[in-house]
Design an enzyme around this catalytic site. Structure first.
Site, PDB file in Angstrom:
ATOM      1  N   LYS A  45      76.124 -45.944  34.365  1.00  0.00           N
ATOM      2  CA  LYS A  45      76.154 -44.496  34.133  1.00  0.00           C
ATOM      3  C   LYS A  45      76.842 -44.205  32.792  1.00  0.00           C
ATOM      4  CE  LYS A  45      80.380 -44.316  36.921  1.00  0.00           C
ATOM      5  NZ  LYS A  45      80.923 -44.054  38.269  1.00  0.00           N
ATOM      6  N   TYR A 254      99.642 -33.504   9.792  1.00  0.00           N
ATOM      7  CA  TYR A 254      99.755 -32.157  10.357  1.00  0.00           C
ATOM      8  C   TYR A 254     101.102 -31.945  11.049  1.00  0.00           C
ATOM      9  CZ  TYR A 254      94.806 -31.078   9.706  1.00  0.00           C
ATOM     10  OH  TYR A 254      93.582 -30.816   9.168  1.00  0.00           O
TER      11      TYR A 254
END
Ligand SMILES: *Cc1c(COP(=O)(O)O)cnc(C)c1O
Length: 358
Positions: A45, A254
């Site tokens: 999957k 950041y």
């Protein structure tokens, strides 16, 4: 098989290498843990846990895997095109509204989960193969005990290809939930004349009483825990785009989240949270120059990660994010998540290189 490069990229993209021989070896090792009458299937999957449905399915089918499991009908339809007729393809989500045509056209086997699904299957696709998924305590998918009691005669007469359930805590061998779910599964199914399946990767490792007729490993095929003996399947190398000297009291990235105490050589590498390298992994994460660890400094950006390389004699062209010294589960630990999430998040911007033969 040729080494396939699925998405050609420039030098700037990180390089993801997927070792299909290791996938095949992991399947064989898991298969060897159960006795000969037990079939070992494969769960592919979510694009084979992010590693590529076509590449993984083909190598497993060539190794003799007969039965495959996907999450939803659309994945099953794609898999049928890849594998052609022959393989059994089971669908965990069962027979939901709108699935009937796709199930029938692609010859998929839904695992019926609820009374509505049973009714829909018998009305919309009478005579079409099916399996059953029972709930034995996880409370996620599957017929409850009372529904099973009510529907069992009809279901048994129609002849399910497989009767399954799923363990909630199989990655913790000592968890009492395992024995409890085993008891519940046996209470519900002992004596039926149809094949049964309970174990995923974790369940295989719990021992033979959990194996029944078919096992369904997923993550272990791809080198993830709880299969500790798995061979590494993925490696990820990120190019160094720039290096710079950062002086004491200067900051990196950041939010000024990291401040240099001493003069520090910082390398900026290609790869970030848009590639599945989630922000939560900094600080504390490391990348590797050969076998030398290099700490991540500052925040992970969308496309870039900054790394302290002051201790290296030579800064290499690439630094390893996943490789011999750092597994998918090591990286997951640094990010407070699980290997499954790291694998299935691996981004599509990477240049992908498949190694191994079909
Ligand atoms: C995903 C899944 C599996 C495979 O589990 P792994 O832990 O990856 O081996 C097996 N059965 C069901 C029902 C699943 O949802």
């Amino acid at each position: 098989m040729r080494a396939a490069c699925r998405t050609p990229h420039g030098m700037g993209a990180a390089h993801l290498t997927i070792d299909l021989n290791a996938v095949r070896a992991n399947w064989a090792a898991l298969d060897a843990l159960s006795s000969d009458h037990v079939e070992t299937a494969a769960v592919i999957k979510a694009d084979a846990y992010g590693l590529g449905l076509a590449e993984v399915a083909q190598v497993l089918a060539a190794s003799g895997v007969q039965s495959f499991f996907v999450a939803i009908v659309e994945e099953g339809m794609a898999l049928r095109k890849i594998l052609g007729d022959g393989a059994d393809i089971y669908v965990f989500s069962g027979h939901t509204e709108g699935d009937s045509e796709g199930l029938a056209a692609s010859g998929l086997i839904p695992l019926l989960n609820a009374p509505e699904q049973v009714a829909r299957h018998f009305t919309k696709t009478p005579g079409h193969p099916f399996g059953v998924q029972l709930d034995t305590g996880m409370n996620r998918l599957g017929l409850e005990h009372a529904d099973w009691d009510a529907l069992q005669d009809d279901l048994m007469e129609a002849g399910p290809r497989l009767v399954t359930s799923h363990l909630a805590c199989a990655d913790e061998p000592d968890h009492p939930m395992n024995a409890q779910q085993l008891r519940s599964f046996r209470d519900m199914t002992d004596g039926i004349a149809h094949r049964r399946s309970l174990a995923a990767t974790g369940g295989i490792l719990l021992g033979p009483e959990y194996h029944f007729d078919l096992t369904r490993p997923g993550v272990g095929l791809y080198g993830g825990m709880p299969f500790g003996d798995a061979q590494r399947v993925v490696s990820l190398a990120a190019p160094v785009i720039q290096t710079r000297l950062v002086r004491p009291f200067e900051t990196v990235g950041y939010g000024n989240a990291w401040t240099a105490n001493v003069e520090t050589q910082v390398a900026t590498i290609s790869g970030g949270y848009a590639d599945g390298l989630i922000r939560a992994m900094a600080p504390g994460a490391r990348v590797f120059a050969g076998n030398i660890p290099c700490p991540v400094v500052g925040r992970v950006s969308m496309d870039l990660i900054t790394v302290d390389v002051s201790h290296l004699d030579v800064v290499p062209d690439t630094l390893d994010i996943l490789g011999p010294h750092q597994s998918v589960d090591d990286l997951a630990d640094a990010a407070g998540t699980i290997g499954y999430e790291i694998l299935t998040s691996l981004g599509n911007r990477y240049s992908r290189n498949y190694q191994g033969a079909t």
